[in-house]
Design a protein around this motif. Sequence first.
Motif, PDB file in Angstrom:
ATOM      1  N   LEU A 161      -3.085  15.812  -5.580  1.00  0.00           N
ATOM      2  CA  LEU A 161      -2.275  17.021  -5.387  1.00  0.00           C
ATOM      3  C   LEU A 161      -1.694  17.077  -3.982  1.00  0.00           C
ATOM      4  O   LEU A 161      -0.541  17.485  -3.793  1.00  0.00           O
ATOM      5  CB  LEU A 161      -3.130  18.266  -5.645  1.00  0.00           C
ATOM      6  N   HIS A 162      -2.494  16.664  -3.010  1.00  0.00           N
ATOM      7  CA  HIS A 162      -2.015  16.663  -1.624  1.00  0.00           C
ATOM      8  C   HIS A 162      -0.862  15.668  -1.451  1.00  0.00           C
ATOM      9  O   HIS A 162       0.137  15.964  -0.784  1.00  0.00           O
ATOM     10  CB  HIS A 162      -3.164  16.300  -0.688  1.00  0.00           C
ATOM     11  N   SER A 163      -0.991  14.504  -2.066  1.00  0.00           N
ATOM     12  CA  SER A 163       0.076  13.495  -1.989  1.00  0.00           C
ATOM     13  C   SER A 163       1.352  13.986  -2.658  1.00  0.00           C
ATOM     14  O   SER A 163       2.459  13.778  -2.153  1.00  0.00           O
ATOM     15  CB  SER A 163      -0.391  12.191  -2.658  1.00  0.00           C
ATOM     16  N   ILE A 164       1.192  14.656  -3.793  1.00  0.00           N
ATOM     17  CA  ILE A 164       2.350  15.206  -4.500  1.00  0.00           C
ATOM     18  C   ILE A 164       3.054  16.242  -3.633  1.00  0.00           C
ATOM     19  O   ILE A 164       4.287  16.304  -3.577  1.00  0.00           O
ATOM     20  CB  ILE A 164       1.916  15.830  -5.840  1.00  0.00           C
ATOM     21  N   GLY A 165       2.270  17.064  -2.938  1.00  0.00           N
ATOM     22  CA  GLY A 165       2.849  18.087  -2.083  1.00  0.00           C
ATOM     23  C   GLY A 165       3.616  17.508  -0.910  1.00  0.00           C
ATOM     24  O   GLY A 165       4.622  18.064  -0.472  1.00  0.00           O
ATOM     25  N   ILE A 166       3.147  16.357  -0.390  1.00  0.00           N
ATOM     26  CA  ILE A 166       3.816  15.724   0.751  1.00  0.00           C
ATOM     27  C   ILE A 166       5.090  15.015   0.313  1.00  0.00           C
ATOM     28  O   ILE A 166       6.165  15.196   0.890  1.00  0.00           O
ATOM     29  CB  ILE A 166       2.867  14.736   1.443  1.00  0.00           C
ATOM     30  N   ASN A 167       4.971  14.175  -0.716  1.00  0.00           N
ATOM     31  CA  ASN A 167       6.134  13.418  -1.188  1.00  0.00           C
ATOM     32  C   ASN A 167       5.931  13.073  -2.655  1.00  0.00           C
ATOM     33  O   ASN A 167       5.188  12.147  -2.985  1.00  0.00           O
ATOM     34  CB  ASN A 167       6.326  12.142  -0.355  1.00  0.00           C
ATOM     35  N   LEU A 170       7.042   9.467  -3.707  1.00  0.00           N
ATOM     36  CA  LEU A 170       6.139   8.429  -3.220  1.00  0.00           C
ATOM     37  C   LEU A 170       4.849   8.411  -4.036  1.00  0.00           C
ATOM     38  O   LEU A 170       4.331   7.332  -4.365  1.00  0.00           O
ATOM     39  CB  LEU A 170       5.821   8.668  -1.743  1.00  0.00           C
ATOM     40  N   ALA A 171       4.340   9.606  -4.354  1.00  0.00           N
ATOM     41  CA  ALA A 171       3.123   9.680  -5.165  1.00  0.00           C
ATOM     42  C   ALA A 171       3.343   9.049  -6.532  1.00  0.00           C
ATOM     43  O   ALA A 171       2.474   8.340  -7.053  1.00  0.00           O
ATOM     44  CB  ALA A 171       2.697  11.143  -5.314  1.00  0.00           C
ATOM     45  N   LYS A 172       4.521   9.278  -7.100  1.00  0.00           N
ATOM     46  CA  LYS A 172       4.839   8.697  -8.406  1.00  0.00           C
ATOM     47  C   LYS A 172       4.946   7.176  -8.309  1.00  0.00           C
ATOM     48  O   LYS A 172       4.495   6.446  -9.206  1.00  0.00           O
ATOM     49  CB  LYS A 172       6.148   9.293  -8.925  1.00  0.00           C
ATOM     50  N   SER A 173       5.517   6.675  -7.215  1.00  0.00           N
ATOM     51  CA  SER A 173       5.661   5.231  -7.030  1.00  0.00           C
ATOM     52  C   SER A 173       4.318   4.535  -6.844  1.00  0.00           C
ATOM     53  O   SER A 173       4.185   3.339  -7.089  1.00  0.00           O
ATOM     54  CB  SER A 173       6.559   4.938  -5.826  1.00  0.00           C
ATOM     55  N   LYS A 174       3.306   5.298  -6.403  1.00  0.00           N
ATOM     56  CA  LYS A 174       1.956   4.752  -6.221  1.00  0.00           C
ATOM     57  C   LYS A 174       1.153   4.758  -7.521  1.00  0.00           C
ATOM     58  O   LYS A 174      -0.027   4.396  -7.533  1.00  0.00           O
ATOM     59  CB  LYS A 174       1.202   5.563  -5.165  1.00  0.00           C
ATOM     60  N   GLY A 175       1.790   5.165  -8.610  1.00  0.00           N
ATOM     61  CA  GLY A 175       1.133   5.140  -9.905  1.00  0.00           C
ATOM     62  C   GLY A 175       0.334   6.386 -10.233  1.00  0.00           C
ATOM     63  O   GLY A 175      -0.420   6.397 -11.219  1.00  0.00           O
ATOM     64  N   MET A 176       0.483   7.426  -9.440  1.00  0.00           N
ATOM     65  CA  MET A 176      -0.241   8.665  -9.723  1.00  0.00           C
ATOM     66  C   MET A 176       0.388   9.386 -10.916  1.00  0.00           C
ATOM     67  O   MET A 176       1.601   9.354 -11.099  1.00  0.00           O
ATOM     68  CB  MET A 176      -0.208   9.593  -8.506  1.00  0.00           C
TER      69      MET A 176
END
Length: 274
Positions: A161-167, A170-176
């Motif tokens: 959730l924190h990664s999604i909030g930041i970018n 980018l979070a999607k590209s990391k496979g989240m």
Amino acid sequence: MIKVLELLPFEFLEYDFMKYALLAILIITPLFGILGTMIVSNRMAFFSDALGHSAFTGMAIGVLFGVMDTSISMIAFAVVFALLLNYIRHKNMVSSDTVISVFSSLSVAVGLAILSRNGNFSKYSAFLVGDILSITSKEIGSLFLILLVTLMFWCVAYNGLHSIGINRSLAKSKGMKVMLLDHAFVVLVAVIVMLSIRWVGILIINALLILPAAAARNLASNSREYHLFSVMISVFSGVLGLILSYYLNVAAGPMLVMIAALFFFVTFLARKWR
């Protein structure tokens, strides 16, 4: 836990309903403190406010279908409403806030129209400001279970959730699993808000979600401090608000909000000075 509270030197703890209210505060406020950090960070204040106001329609649906416990219909409608708002929020509409406002206003109007038929709205007016003093031991147990579920969810999903909030990209590209995490979070918020409304109140529940986290953001220099300060401010505001409401003979919910707002203004000025 009740016996422990009896040992504290406070006059108001002579009453069982105040002991239950204090226990409820000690469970609800950490929940709001934790969830509020993500709501503030992701700029979801308007979203959570609209979600709170959807309670009217949830109650109305329960009344129409003869549901004995309107909490069930409120939660069911809130989950659907939250997922719909979340979908709108991520459609990259220029005026997504306007669309959310339209849905929020419509849900309030529909709920009020149904509940006010034949002048019956007075039966539901208590939901506007809430009544923490009416909570029972069984309901406290349910809240504690929700707190445990929230803490487990936070341990598993916080980094995502924190990664999604930041970018988000980018979070999607990391496979989240971005949408899954996002939907799970808004559903959790919807359930907690609906379960807390009868004790906190529709008009002020969003303030209790936002103010402690906003105040903590003024003080924190990292994510750990942000969460710690938010929970501390939320709990302190809740306990002090309950005590003052007893001695001043005012509703507990508004007193909690005023203390949390005071924390925000003080921390805001402190940040400016620093």
